[in-house]
Enzyme design. Sequence first.
Site, PDB file in Angstrom:
ATOM      1  N   ASP A 145       2.580   4.348  -8.632  1.00  0.00           N
ATOM      2  CA  ASP A 145       3.252   3.471  -7.675  1.00  0.00           C
ATOM      3  C   ASP A 145       4.727   3.803  -7.546  1.00  0.00           C
ATOM      4  O   ASP A 145       5.352   4.336  -8.464  1.00  0.00           O
ATOM      5  CB  ASP A 145       3.095   2.007  -8.113  1.00  0.00           C
ATOM      6  CG  ASP A 145       3.758   1.745  -9.452  1.00  0.00           C
ATOM      7  OD1 ASP A 145       3.487   2.525 -10.395  1.00  0.00           O
ATOM      8  OD2 ASP A 145       4.540   0.786  -9.567  1.00  0.00           O
ATOM      9  N   GLU A 146       5.291   3.459  -6.402  1.00  0.00           N
ATOM     10  CA  GLU A 146       6.729   3.451  -6.142  1.00  0.00           C
ATOM     11  C   GLU A 146       7.409   4.758  -6.548  1.00  0.00           C
ATOM     12  O   GLU A 146       8.553   4.759  -7.018  1.00  0.00           O
ATOM     13  CB  GLU A 146       7.389   2.266  -6.858  1.00  0.00           C
ATOM     14  CG  GLU A 146       6.890   0.921  -6.358  1.00  0.00           C
ATOM     15  CD  GLU A 146       7.542  -0.253  -7.047  1.00  0.00           C
ATOM     16  OE1 GLU A 146       7.723  -1.299  -6.392  1.00  0.00           O
ATOM     17  OE2 GLU A 146       7.853  -0.138  -8.251  1.00  0.00           O
ATOM     18  N   TRP A 177      -2.448  -3.487  -5.146  1.00  0.00           N
ATOM     19  CA  TRP A 177      -1.375  -4.448  -5.411  1.00  0.00           C
ATOM     20  C   TRP A 177      -0.551  -4.764  -4.162  1.00  0.00           C
ATOM     21  O   TRP A 177       0.040  -5.841  -4.068  1.00  0.00           O
ATOM     22  CB  TRP A 177      -0.456  -3.944  -6.519  1.00  0.00           C
ATOM     23  CG  TRP A 177       0.488  -2.832  -6.132  1.00  0.00           C
ATOM     24  CD1 TRP A 177       0.223  -1.501  -6.099  1.00  0.00           C
ATOM     25  CD2 TRP A 177       1.861  -2.975  -5.738  1.00  0.00           C
ATOM     26  NE1 TRP A 177       1.343  -0.790  -5.705  1.00  0.00           N
ATOM     27  CE2 TRP A 177       2.363  -1.673  -5.482  1.00  0.00           C
ATOM     28  CE3 TRP A 177       2.709  -4.062  -5.582  1.00  0.00           C
ATOM     29  CZ2 TRP A 177       3.676  -1.434  -5.070  1.00  0.00           C
ATOM     30  CZ3 TRP A 177       4.019  -3.836  -5.170  1.00  0.00           C
ATOM     31  CH2 TRP A 177       4.494  -2.530  -4.918  1.00  0.00           C
ATOM     32  N   TYR A 199       0.668 -12.146  -8.773  1.00  0.00           N
ATOM     33  CA  TYR A 199       1.813 -11.727  -9.590  1.00  0.00           C
ATOM     34  C   TYR A 199       2.398 -12.975 -10.253  1.00  0.00           C
ATOM     35  O   TYR A 199       2.943 -13.852  -9.580  1.00  0.00           O
ATOM     36  CB  TYR A 199       2.855 -11.024  -8.733  1.00  0.00           C
ATOM     37  CG  TYR A 199       2.643  -9.530  -8.635  1.00  0.00           C
ATOM     38  CD1 TYR A 199       1.367  -8.979  -8.683  1.00  0.00           C
ATOM     39  CD2 TYR A 199       3.722  -8.656  -8.500  1.00  0.00           C
ATOM     40  CE1 TYR A 199       1.168  -7.612  -8.597  1.00  0.00           C
ATOM     41  CE2 TYR A 199       3.533  -7.289  -8.413  1.00  0.00           C
ATOM     42  CZ  TYR A 199       2.248  -6.770  -8.460  1.00  0.00           C
ATOM     43  OH  TYR A 199       2.055  -5.411  -8.386  1.00  0.00           O
ATOM     44  N   ASP A 245       4.934 -13.246 -12.342  1.00  0.00           N
ATOM     45  CA  ASP A 245       6.378 -13.347 -12.539  1.00  0.00           C
ATOM     46  C   ASP A 245       7.052 -13.978 -11.319  1.00  0.00           C
ATOM     47  O   ASP A 245       8.251 -14.253 -11.355  1.00  0.00           O
ATOM     48  CB  ASP A 245       7.002 -11.979 -12.828  1.00  0.00           C
ATOM     49  CG  ASP A 245       6.642 -10.941 -11.783  1.00  0.00           C
ATOM     50  OD1 ASP A 245       5.462 -10.873 -11.404  1.00  0.00           O
ATOM     51  OD2 ASP A 245       7.533 -10.175 -11.376  1.00  0.00           O
ATOM     52  N   TRP A 274       4.892  -8.877 -14.674  1.00  0.00           N
ATOM     53  CA  TRP A 274       6.027  -7.970 -14.875  1.00  0.00           C
ATOM     54  C   TRP A 274       7.159  -8.751 -15.538  1.00  0.00           C
ATOM     55  O   TRP A 274       7.369  -9.932 -15.244  1.00  0.00           O
ATOM     56  CB  TRP A 274       6.471  -7.389 -13.535  1.00  0.00           C
ATOM     57  CG  TRP A 274       5.361  -6.694 -12.814  1.00  0.00           C
ATOM     58  CD1 TRP A 274       4.623  -7.171 -11.771  1.00  0.00           C
ATOM     59  CD2 TRP A 274       4.814  -5.406 -13.118  1.00  0.00           C
ATOM     60  NE1 TRP A 274       3.675  -6.255 -11.394  1.00  0.00           N
ATOM     61  CE2 TRP A 274       3.767  -5.161 -12.203  1.00  0.00           C
ATOM     62  CE3 TRP A 274       5.119  -4.426 -14.070  1.00  0.00           C
ATOM     63  CZ2 TRP A 274       3.020  -3.981 -12.217  1.00  0.00           C
ATOM     64  CZ3 TRP A 274       4.385  -3.256 -14.084  1.00  0.00           C
ATOM     65  CH2 TRP A 274       3.347  -3.035 -13.161  1.00  0.00           C
ATOM     66  N   THR A 275       7.906  -8.106 -16.413  1.00  0.00           N
ATOM     67  CA  THR A 275       8.773  -8.872 -17.315  1.00  0.00           C
ATOM     68  C   THR A 275      10.265  -8.560 -17.172  1.00  0.00           C
ATOM     69  O   THR A 275      11.033  -8.798 -18.103  1.00  0.00           O
ATOM     70  CB  THR A 275       8.353  -8.643 -18.777  1.00  0.00           C
ATOM     71  OG1 THR A 275       8.505  -7.257 -19.106  1.00  0.00           O
ATOM     72  CG2 THR A 275       6.925  -9.082 -19.014  1.00  0.00           C
ATOM     73  N   GLU A 276      10.700  -8.049 -16.007  1.00  0.00           N
ATOM     74  CA  GLU A 276      12.128  -7.800 -15.846  1.00  0.00           C
ATOM     75  C   GLU A 276      12.959  -9.017 -16.228  1.00  0.00           C
ATOM     76  O   GLU A 276      14.000  -8.895 -16.872  1.00  0.00           O
ATOM     77  CB  GLU A 276      12.444  -7.417 -14.392  1.00  0.00           C
ATOM     78  CG  GLU A 276      11.963  -6.051 -13.973  1.00  0.00           C
ATOM     79  CD  GLU A 276      10.626  -6.094 -13.278  1.00  0.00           C
ATOM     80  OE1 GLU A 276      10.357  -5.230 -12.441  1.00  0.00           O
ATOM     81  OE2 GLU A 276       9.829  -7.016 -13.585  1.00  0.00           O
TER      82      GLU A 276
END
Length: 784
Positions: free
Chosen positions: A346-347, A413, A438, A440, A488-490
């Site tokens: 991804d990305e 996604w 998602y 988060d 996701w945990t940013e």
Amino acid sequence: MMQSKSTGCRLWLAGAVMLVALTACADRTPTATEAAAVPDVADGALIPKPARLEQGDGAFVLSVDTPLLSADAAAEAVAVRFADYLRATRGLELGTAVGGADEGAVHFALDPAFDGGSPEAYRLDVAPTGVRVVAAEPAGLFYGAVTLWQLATTQAEGDIRIPSMRIEDAPRFGWRGFMLDSARHFQSVEQIKKLLDAMALHKLNTFHWHLTDDQGWRIEIKRYPKLTEIGGCRIPAGDAGIDPASGKPRPYCGHYTQEQIRDIVAYAAERHITVVPEIDVPGHAQAAIASYPELGVTGERPPVSNEWGVHSWLFNVEEETFVFLENVLAEVVELFPGEYVHIGGDEAVKDQWESSARVQARMRELGAQDEMAMQGLLVERLEKFLAGNGKRLIGWDEILEAELPPAATVMSWRGIEGGIEAARKGHDVVMSPSSDLYLDYLQTTLPDEPPGRPATITVQDVYAFEPVPAELDAGQQKHILGLQANMWTEHTRFDERLEHNLFPRLAAVAESGWTPAADKNWDDFRRRLPMQLQRYRMLGIGHAQTPFQVAIEVDDDRAAGIATVALSNPLGYEIRHTTDGSMPVATSPAHAGPFEVALPAELRAAAFFDGEPLAEPQTFVLDPASLLVRTDEQLAICPDAGRLLLRLEDDGPADGERAIFNATIFYPCWQWNAADLDGIGAVKVRLGRIPYYFQLAHDEPSRHFEPAVTAHGELMVHGGGCEGELLAQLPMPAEPGADGFVELEAVLPPPPAAGRQDLCIRVTGDTRPAMWVVDRVGLVPGRP
């Protein structure tokens, strides 16, 4: 910026005035009603709802004298796990034994002749004389035990009475997943195991483990020790990356040894959970390239990133790098016995590949027509390697942008469109759209939400997601393996915040993955959810309180000394309130619509189900002073600010709670809609400053700001919206004060602005690598 703003469990009115929590963030002891309640229906508030349940007569009483009997060692392992869960939640010590046919016992039996249509199917029979759980496979027997455990936890204490019933049950999907990002923020082995237990008790069976990214490499690879020695550490942005005692850089580090990974994989397997590791390629590679610069395109050594977003660093396409990735995967496949390995995909913005003469030459050598085709060749290479090691490749839906090996599986996604395309091409699919799954993303608009990403995905939103698109025909629908929620945990530093984000939304994921689509019903799920909250408390899981709190909107008339109040609950539970200083109870007035109160007033409110509050009652203080203040949570997004509203955390202190701000990073702008400017002489704005820690890749041109006139920019206040009259413009200081904030008072010019206007508040100039964020705005009386 160091913290001085009240954080953590601070509570504010949603769109109105400041409120005070009666008891902030306290664990609620189950009430007497909860403790004594026996479900009035046989389902025992089960989540996920079973496929078929028939109620009988009478009930089975489970007590300390009840034996747990098994036909063999495999069944006994399930009985032991059931006993462990019952001991942890009800404090009941039950003995297990192989063999025996005692009446009054709970029997666990594996029967190869049992045919439930799935290896995870089971049958549960409860009668006054005993309980029997039967399945063909250990996984099914375990899920039968989980159902029995749920039935045994409908009361928090006292006798355990389980209504007579027969349940015949099997999951709708074979992939019922949860992904955890351990690269951005690292979780301990103990926290991972706690989450695995919670997954098992929700009948989730796939743990997708995101182990590598730009911000950290978390898995030990013995052949390449620098991946964790260097790639496992970063220096956080701002004050968080400075040791307060020495003033020196303070690294954030963490990785899992191979021994720890084997332990976690075995722990998951005992709970019938398969672990799917992810090694992300060719993008999200900055931590790996920081460890071994020769893997990159430029030859330079970047730092392990302390910023979020989409980065530009890619693995190069040399043969030596392909061999490196295969060597990494060779150790990965030895650690994870499951069928799948996730390779990301991804990305991966292709700027570095496009600008590199060497990459372009290599692409010609390999016959790749463009950069996406080059990524496709890498995917094909890794797919063959994994297949040779008995594994299947799975990747994010970007891997569809090139020719994809037939056996590859797609995780969709970016909506469900990638999943539809993949299924039509004959690929297996896991549905995991960011718009629905998602975790988060914020789950309410209430101010107690922790830091998180834009938009709101409520429990109801998660529950409503349907994994099988109607656009697919019956043959194509068979390629939908199931669904998966991603975390996701940013912005998730603490375990408490992690649990807040996951629960109870993971319960909604569980029901969508298990229960037949025709049997799903939101109102019924909402009825069963309070009992699930009780189980969370028994397990020590810190579920989110915000879905069960009360939001308040206030329309005030200061001149008349009254305010019109409207209360709401995010999930639509009943609200009861008081205005006489007493605590709301089941007999307090029910909120039926907006009502007036004379100022000053103290309002207390709580959401109720079955006569009991679902969260701590809240106290809202309404007085003339508080009605003149709005916090950043209460302010609106300016119409031109874009969609990317983030709930951002301050960068200090290094440890503990920090201030939290709502901000739009593409166009930082705040708006107080319909501000009453009658009699107001000035606008007071308190701002903080935090690091600007975002990589936007190709979205960077979308970021804009008003040009600055003075050296450090200006605070601008407009009336009538951002295109309206400029009411005030003040120069910004070079730095905030010692407390990390600056407070500016903008005097309103004559003739006085009057009536209700939308106040637009901005800071001019591109202030990166930092950004100003609004903490609160106040209206200062002072004009006739």
